[in-house]
Design a protein around this motif. Structure first.
Motif, PDB file in Angstrom:
ATOM      1  N   LEU A 189       9.896 -17.669 -12.796  1.00 16.25           N
ATOM      2  CA  LEU A 189       9.789 -17.355 -14.117  1.00 16.25           C
ATOM      3  C   LEU A 189       8.881 -18.043 -14.828  1.00 16.25           C
ATOM      4  N   THR A 190       7.911 -17.471 -15.879  1.00 15.25           N
ATOM      5  CA  THR A 190       6.994 -17.651 -16.683  1.00 15.25           C
ATOM      6  C   THR A 190       7.828 -18.371 -17.667  1.00 15.25           C
ATOM      7  N   PRO A 191       7.551 -19.860 -17.928  1.00 13.29           N
ATOM      8  CA  PRO A 191       8.002 -20.517 -18.850  1.00 13.29           C
ATOM      9  C   PRO A 191       7.514 -20.281 -20.275  1.00 13.29           C
ATOM     10  N   THR A 192       8.335 -20.516 -21.223  1.00 13.81           N
ATOM     11  CA  THR A 192       8.133 -19.944 -22.622  1.00 13.81           C
ATOM     12  C   THR A 192       8.003 -21.420 -23.477  1.00 13.81           C
ATOM     13  N   VAL A 193       6.855 -21.535 -24.390  1.00 12.49           N
ATOM     14  CA  VAL A 193       6.848 -22.675 -25.093  1.00 12.49           C
ATOM     15  C   VAL A 193       7.670 -22.335 -26.456  1.00 12.49           C
ATOM     16  N   MET A 194       8.297 -23.214 -27.009  1.00 15.71           N
ATOM     17  CA  MET A 194       8.894 -22.992 -28.441  1.00 15.71           C
ATOM     18  C   MET A 194       8.744 -24.414 -29.147  1.00 15.71           C
ATOM     19  N   THR A 195       8.535 -24.107 -30.399  1.00 15.10           N
ATOM     20  CA  THR A 195       8.589 -25.521 -31.498  1.00 15.10           C
ATOM     21  C   THR A 195       9.669 -25.354 -32.052  1.00 15.10           C
ATOM     22  N   ILE A 196      10.615 -26.321 -32.259  1.00 13.60           N
ATOM     23  CA  ILE A 196      11.832 -26.537 -32.985  1.00 13.60           C
ATOM     24  C   ILE A 196      11.861 -27.561 -33.967  1.00 13.60           C
ATOM     25  N   GLU A 197      12.159 -27.180 -35.163  1.00 14.40           N
ATOM     26  CA  GLU A 197      12.349 -28.150 -36.126  1.00 14.40           C
ATOM     27  C   GLU A 197      13.676 -28.845 -36.064  1.00 14.40           C
ATOM     28  N   VAL A 198      13.672 -30.274 -36.094  1.00 13.50           N
ATOM     29  CA  VAL A 198      15.284 -30.845 -35.931  1.00 13.50           C
ATOM     30  C   VAL A 198      15.733 -30.942 -37.584  1.00 13.50           C
ATOM     31  N   LYS A 255      16.977 -20.663 -26.604  1.00 16.64           N
ATOM     32  CA  LYS A 255      17.557 -20.244 -27.844  1.00 16.64           C
ATOM     33  C   LYS A 255      18.920 -21.055 -27.851  1.00 16.64           C
ATOM     34  N   LEU A 256      19.612 -21.490 -26.850  1.00 23.79           N
ATOM     35  CA  LEU A 256      20.947 -22.367 -26.973  1.00 23.79           C
ATOM     36  C   LEU A 256      20.467 -23.706 -27.661  1.00 23.79           C
ATOM     37  N   LEU A 257      19.067 -24.352 -27.132  1.00 26.48           N
ATOM     38  CA  LEU A 257      18.788 -25.513 -27.459  1.00 26.48           C
ATOM     39  C   LEU A 257      18.493 -25.547 -29.047  1.00 26.48           C
ATOM     40  N   CYS A 258      17.838 -24.310 -29.350  1.00 25.07           N
ATOM     41  CA  CYS A 258      17.567 -24.282 -30.987  1.00 25.07           C
ATOM     42  C   CYS A 258      18.642 -24.163 -31.765  1.00 25.07           C
TER      43      CYS A 258
END
Length: 532
Positions: A189-198, A255-258
């Motif tokens: 699976l090609t990994p996706t990079v996501m930036t999440i603000e706490v 998505k779950l982490l976000c």
């Protein structure tokens, strides 16, 4: 002539003469099909027919040596396959062995074939040397080797011809089959990079470890961005409300982490140390058996491993994962750091072996002890794993963990292969001379029955496995062929299949099925002896 006869009386000269002739003939092939290491068995049978014999001690030593290398090779993959899509192919390989066992029982009973000979025919039909070893161990009768020698050509030719002729007769386009039918193989699976603000107050001044990411999740938190600072994400890295976390994983997990920690913001790699990912192959043999925790890439190079691919199957990274040469790592970091990491994994040293004699000897010793321990099976009586099963069981367990206490089991593949080849040659030389002493008498007594039995015990499992794969498990022809080659431990069959379709799928399926077939044919040999 007299000098040669005298030399043949020398045990060492006889042993290596058989091995030299056998390995020389084993190199011959016709359209990619050859005897390989089994040629040593046939040469030894000729010498055995004329009264020459190799010491049983050499045969037992070679068997133990060979079977341990098989277990160490299969161990790292065997248990993981159970937890992945490879279990489909494993089930097919086990069913092929079960069909072979039932067919052998019925055929031997109807044709009144002696138990040892019948079991030997089964192992030859499945081209399984470990199975022959288990058969000799269970029966204590050298005629098992005779059966193996008689059925082996059927086993080799049947799979190769079936793989090559079926698509032509049925007009099947194997390449099209791969495109049309769904594959159970778990792809990378090609990994996706996501930036999440706490944004959650409850996470202020918590460590990354305290986020309690779900076990088995694909996510790796590679960076923490605070203002103009970029911090490598370690388990004890403290996060603050308003920090940006750079996470890598599948879209579903991200998505779950976000939802758990905050909100997604646009990812601008140029503002994040040019963070990207790269697939890096572990080329150097120096890393065999080393864990990601030991390498500590985050501190040493500022990069993070997010996924690991082995034999076509992809796994989430784990700090305790022990690498093998050829593993493909998905690594996250900036371009400069990734270049350094790639050079790190491609470095080569002169060291070509890491065999740990103490560990190897201890595994052998433990296996022999396990092999002589009685195992009670209700309604069947007491059996033991023997010189073949005991070392195989010990090597599988220790090979899976890689290291238990002072015992190290992750050896470089070439080193393991050399030990296995030596052990196999010694075993086949001994088994062959013992079997050769009675091969003519067996054929004279049993006549055409043994040849007919060899054909039946080869054909029925082959066709049965094919029907199960295509009709019950709904596999496409290519994957079914790969599972059959693995289930019947047919490397020539895999070679023929690779020549028909330009895809890595056959090798992946073969690798998933082969370890299970290797083990269960040895078990079937012992169980079958209790019924015949």
């Amino acid at each position: 002539m007299i000098a040669i006869i005298e030399l043949l009386e020398d045990p060492l000269f006889l042993l290596f003469l058989i091995i030299v002739i056998g390995t020389f003939i084993g190199q011959w092939s016709i359209k990619g099909v050859g005897l390989g290491s089994s040629a040593v068995l046939f040469v030894a049978m000729v010498f055995g027919h004329f009264g020459y014999e190799i010491s049983p001690v050499i045969q037992s030593f070679g068997l133990s040596l060979f079977i341990v290398t098989v277990g160490l090779q299969a161990g790292p993959r065997f248990f993981r396959m159970i937890r992945t899509s490879g279990v489909v192919f494993a089930i097919i390989s086990v069913l092929v062995i079960a069909i072979a066992g039932i067919t052998t029982f019925i055929t031997a009973t109807i044709m009144d074939i002696p138990p040892a000979l019948g079991i030997g025919i089964m192992t030859g039909a499945l081209t399984s040397t470990p199975g022959l070893a288990a058969a000799l161990e269970a029966t204590g009768d050298p005629t098992a080797s005779v059966g193996y020698g008689i059925a082996y050509p059927f086993g080799v030719l049947a799979v190769v011809l079936f793989v090559q002729l079926y698509p032509k007769i049925m007009k099947v386009d194997l390449t099209q089959e791969l495109k049309v039918k769904a594959s159970p193989i778990k792809r990378s699976l090609t990994p996706t990079v996501m930036t999440i603000e706490v944004t959650k107050d409850s996470l202020h001044k918590r460590t990354l470890k305290e986020l309690h990411l779900n076990k088995g999740a694909s996510i790796v938190l590679s960076r923490v961005i605070r203002g103009n600072r970029t911090i490598v994400g370690l388990s004890d890295t403290v996060i603050l409300k308003g920090d940006y976390l750079v996470a890598v994983g599948t879209k579903e997990d991200l998505k779950l982490l976000c939802e758990k920690i905050g909100k997604e913001i646009p990812t601008k790699l140029s503002n994040h140390d040019n963070i990207t990912f790269r697939r890096i192959t572990v080329e150097s043999e120096d890393f065999a058996g080393k864990s990601l925790r030991e390498l500590d890439l985050r501190n040493e190079y500022g990069t993070t491993v997010t996924r690991i691919e082995r034999s076509g199957f992809e796994f989430n990274q784990s700090p305790n994962w022990r690498l093998d040469q050829g593993d493909i790592l998905t690594v996250v970091g900036c371009e400069t750091r990734l270049n350094e990491t790639e050079r790190f994994f491609s470095r080569r040293k002169l060291k070509v072996t890491n065999i740990h004699l103490f560990s190897f000897s201890l595994i052998l010793l433990m296996g022999i002890v396990i092999g002589v321990m009685p195992i009670y099976i209700p309604s069947l009586g007491t059996i033991n794993l023997g010189t073949a099963g005991g070392p195989l069981f010990a090597a599988l367990i220790i090979g899976h963990f890689g290291k238990i206490g002072p015992i190290r089991a992750r050896f470089f593949k070439p080193s393991n292969q050399v030990l296995g080849d030596i052990g196999l040659a010694l075993f086949l030389a001994g088994a062959g001379t013992t079997a050769g002493a009675g091969v003519v008498e067996v054929i004279q007594q049993e006549g055409v029955n043994v040849l007919l039995a060899g054909a039946i015990i080869t054909t029925v499992p082959l066709l049965g496995g094919f029907i199960l794969g295509t009709k019950v498990f709904k596999l496409n022809i290519v994957h079914c062929f790969g599972a059959l080659c693995g289930g019947m431990t047919s490397t020539p069959g895999l070679g023929a299949l690779n020549g028909l379709v330009k895809s890595e799928d056959p090798a992946i399926v073969y690798a998933a099925a082969y370890p299970f077939a290797l083990i269960f044919v040895a078990i079937m040999s012992q169980v079958l002896f209790l019924f015949l």
